[in-house]
Structures are given as C-alpha cells and as structure tokens.
Design a protein around this motif. Structure first.
Motif, PDB file in Angstrom:
ATOM      1  N   GLU A 111     -25.302  54.238  14.881  1.00  0.00           N
ATOM      2  CA  GLU A 111     -24.293  55.289  15.086  1.00  0.00           C
ATOM      3  C   GLU A 111     -22.905  54.709  15.357  1.00  0.00           C
ATOM      4  O   GLU A 111     -21.901  55.358  15.092  1.00  0.00           O
ATOM      5  CB  GLU A 111     -24.687  56.275  16.189  1.00  0.00           C
ATOM      6  CG  GLU A 111     -24.906  55.655  17.544  1.00  0.00           C
ATOM      7  CD  GLU A 111     -26.352  55.289  17.819  1.00  0.00           C
ATOM      8  OE1 GLU A 111     -26.662  55.036  18.985  1.00  0.00           O
ATOM      9  OE2 GLU A 111     -27.175  55.260  16.900  1.00  0.00           O
ATOM     10  N   LEU A 112     -22.827  53.472  15.840  1.00  0.00           N
ATOM     11  CA  LEU A 112     -21.523  52.835  16.025  1.00  0.00           C
ATOM     12  C   LEU A 112     -20.985  52.281  14.708  1.00  0.00           C
ATOM     13  O   LEU A 112     -19.787  52.225  14.498  1.00  0.00           O
ATOM     14  CB  LEU A 112     -21.617  51.707  17.054  1.00  0.00           C
ATOM     15  CG  LEU A 112     -21.965  52.126  18.481  1.00  0.00           C
ATOM     16  CD1 LEU A 112     -22.072  50.902  19.383  1.00  0.00           C
ATOM     17  CD2 LEU A 112     -20.958  53.113  19.028  1.00  0.00           C
ATOM     18  N   ALA A 113     -21.886  51.862  13.832  1.00  0.00           N
ATOM     19  CA  ALA A 113     -21.485  51.306  12.541  1.00  0.00           C
ATOM     20  C   ALA A 113     -21.202  52.392  11.508  1.00  0.00           C
ATOM     21  O   ALA A 113     -20.529  52.129  10.507  1.00  0.00           O
ATOM     22  CB  ALA A 113     -22.577  50.372  12.024  1.00  0.00           C
ATOM     23  N   GLU A 114     -21.678  53.600  11.715  1.00  0.00           N
ATOM     24  CA  GLU A 114     -21.531  54.641  10.700  1.00  0.00           C
ATOM     25  C   GLU A 114     -20.091  54.930  10.304  1.00  0.00           C
ATOM     26  O   GLU A 114     -19.805  55.089   9.116  1.00  0.00           O
ATOM     27  CB  GLU A 114     -22.245  55.926  11.123  1.00  0.00           C
ATOM     28  CG  GLU A 114     -22.201  57.026  10.077  1.00  0.00           C
ATOM     29  CD  GLU A 114     -22.622  56.579   8.672  1.00  0.00           C
ATOM     30  OE1 GLU A 114     -22.036  57.081   7.701  1.00  0.00           O
ATOM     31  OE2 GLU A 114     -23.519  55.720   8.526  1.00  0.00           O
ATOM     32  N   PRO A 115     -19.134  54.993  11.239  1.00  0.00           N
ATOM     33  CA  PRO A 115     -17.745  55.217  10.785  1.00  0.00           C
ATOM     34  C   PRO A 115     -17.253  54.113   9.848  1.00  0.00           C
ATOM     35  O   PRO A 115     -16.540  54.393   8.880  1.00  0.00           O
ATOM     36  CB  PRO A 115     -16.940  55.235  12.088  1.00  0.00           C
ATOM     37  CG  PRO A 115     -17.927  55.638  13.133  1.00  0.00           C
ATOM     38  CD  PRO A 115     -19.236  55.025  12.697  1.00  0.00           C
ATOM     39  N   LEU A 116     -17.652  52.880  10.100  1.00  0.00           N
ATOM     40  CA  LEU A 116     -17.267  51.786   9.210  1.00  0.00           C
ATOM     41  C   LEU A 116     -17.980  51.927   7.864  1.00  0.00           C
ATOM     42  O   LEU A 116     -17.369  51.724   6.815  1.00  0.00           O
ATOM     43  CB  LEU A 116     -17.595  50.438   9.847  1.00  0.00           C
ATOM     44  CG  LEU A 116     -17.181  49.215   9.055  1.00  0.00           C
ATOM     45  CD1 LEU A 116     -15.699  49.215   8.746  1.00  0.00           C
ATOM     46  CD2 LEU A 116     -17.580  47.951   9.799  1.00  0.00           C
ATOM     47  N   ASN A 117     -19.241  52.303   7.896  1.00  0.00           N
ATOM     48  CA  ASN A 117     -19.977  52.528   6.649  1.00  0.00           C
ATOM     49  C   ASN A 117     -19.327  53.641   5.833  1.00  0.00           C
ATOM     50  O   ASN A 117     -19.199  53.534   4.612  1.00  0.00           O
ATOM     51  CB  ASN A 117     -21.443  52.863   6.930  1.00  0.00           C
ATOM     52  CG  ASN A 117     -22.182  51.717   7.581  1.00  0.00           C
ATOM     53  OD1 ASN A 117     -21.769  50.564   7.502  1.00  0.00           O
ATOM     54  ND2 ASN A 117     -23.275  52.033   8.246  1.00  0.00           N
ATOM     55  N   GLU A 118     -18.911  54.693   6.511  1.00  0.00           N
ATOM     56  CA  GLU A 118     -18.238  55.803   5.823  1.00  0.00           C
ATOM     57  C   GLU A 118     -16.908  55.348   5.221  1.00  0.00           C
ATOM     58  O   GLU A 118     -16.570  55.704   4.098  1.00  0.00           O
ATOM     59  CB  GLU A 118     -18.006  56.971   6.794  1.00  0.00           C
ATOM     60  CG  GLU A 118     -17.153  58.091   6.236  1.00  0.00           C
ATOM     61  CD  GLU A 118     -17.637  58.660   4.915  1.00  0.00           C
ATOM     62  OE1 GLU A 118     -16.771  59.019   4.081  1.00  0.00           O
ATOM     63  OE2 GLU A 118     -18.860  58.734   4.696  1.00  0.00           O
ATOM     64  N   ALA A 119     -16.173  54.541   5.958  1.00  0.00           N
ATOM     65  CA  ALA A 119     -14.913  54.020   5.429  1.00  0.00           C
ATOM     66  C   ALA A 119     -15.171  53.151   4.199  1.00  0.00           C
ATOM     67  O   ALA A 119     -14.442  53.237   3.210  1.00  0.00           O
ATOM     68  CB  ALA A 119     -14.170  53.228   6.506  1.00  0.00           C
ATOM     69  N   MET A 120     -16.208  52.328   4.244  1.00  0.00           N
ATOM     70  CA  MET A 120     -16.548  51.491   3.087  1.00  0.00           C
ATOM     71  C   MET A 120     -16.893  52.362   1.875  1.00  0.00           C
ATOM     72  O   MET A 120     -16.472  52.064   0.754  1.00  0.00           O
ATOM     73  CB  MET A 120     -17.722  50.565   3.394  1.00  0.00           C
ATOM     74  CG  MET A 120     -17.399  49.448   4.322  1.00  0.00           C
ATOM     75  SD  MET A 120     -16.296  48.281   3.523  1.00  0.00           S
ATOM     76  CE  MET A 120     -16.164  47.078   4.800  1.00  0.00           C
TER      77      MET A 120
END
Length: 174
Positions: free
Chosen positions: A109-118
């Motif tokens: 859940e902490l990595a999801e915003p970065l995954n979404e940006a990617m």
C-alpha cells in the motif's frame, strides 16, 4: 515546523543510514523537534513514507510539465527524458532520494502510489509519438539508466550522461 522540513529530515535519515534507521524518533531528532511534534504531522512511520513518496512523484510530474513543449508528436517522451536527466545530473542528485524512498516503500500500500505513477508515466497513449515503440524503448532506457546510476553513480561522468541524453532524444526524432 513545516511538513517539508520534516520530510527533508526523513529523507536524510533514509539516505544516509538506510531503511532500518528510519524511525520516528530518528526523524524527530534529525529535524530538531520532539517526537510529539513529528506525530502532529505524521501519526505513523507509514504516513511519513507515504508523504515522501507523494512528494517525489509530484516533483517528477512538475519536472515533466516544465519540459513539455506543446502537443507535438513525442512532446511527452522528450519531456520525460529531459526530466529524468535533470534528476540524474542535478546538483542535489535527486535520484538518490528516490532510491532511498523507493526502498522504504516496501509494503504494497505504500508502493502503490509509485506503481500508479509508473503506469501513468510509461502507459501513455502510443499515438502521441511518431514511433510509439521507440518512445517506449526510450522511456524504459531512461528508467533503466536511472536505476543503474542510483546504484553506481560513478559509472558515467557528465559528458557520458550528456551523450546518452542526446542519443535518447535523437531516437525520438526518427
């Protein structure tokens, strides 16, 4: 104390000492505030990491926007390359911050915003580029270079990075 100063302190702890050292107490100490002062803005370590991730994503989005030169074919991919090289060659070596923050965002859940940006940065409409496949290759090459430089910053000097940037931009013109 402002949130940005607390995030700066957290990034410093993270970059200098690694993910194991990133504690609320260490960040409060680095920022020169009480733990309660830090907790006022960030109730948990996860909230702090989430805010660091959001900040670097916003900064990179702003860099891309600053390089956009209209709606011409390839404008976004050129802006992406320019922004990436700003991060890689800038005085503050922002890629180091990114690497440290990415390492801290290990919980899904902490990595999801970065995954979404990617997904957003790399999942652009292929019709926006003259050669959509070349644009994908260029953005992925820039991303890969960022990863390599994050781990071995001495591998490429400024002249080499400049030449790589020019080659990537030239590939978008074909």
């Amino acid at each position: 104390m402002k949130k940005d100063a607390l995030l700066d302190a957290a990034e410093s702890v993270l970059f200098e000492q690694g993910t194991q050292a990133l504690t609320l107490a260490a960040v409060a100490d680095r920022a020169g505030v009480s733990k309660g002062g830090l907790l006022y803005h960030f109730a948990t370590k996860e909230a702090l990491v989430k805010a660091m991730v959001a900040r670097v994503i916003e900064e990179f989005d702003d860099l891309i926007d600053s390089h956009l030169d209209g709606d011409s074919p390839g404008a976004y991919s050129r802006a992406y390359v320019e922004a990436t090289f700003d991060v890689l060659t800038g005085e503050d070596r922002a890629y180091r911050r990114w690497s440290a923050i990415t390492a801290a965002a290990t919980v899904p859940e902490l990595a999801e915003p970065l995954n979404e940006a990617m997904r957003r940065w790399h999942g652009r409409d292929p019709g926006e580029d003259r050669d959509p496949l070349a644009a994908m290759v260029v953005r992925l090459a820039a991303e890969g270079l960022w990863e390599v430089v994050s781990h071995t910053p001495e591998l490429y000097d400024g002249e080499q990075l400049g030449a790589l940037k020019q080659r990537l931009l030239a590939l978008l013109q074909r």
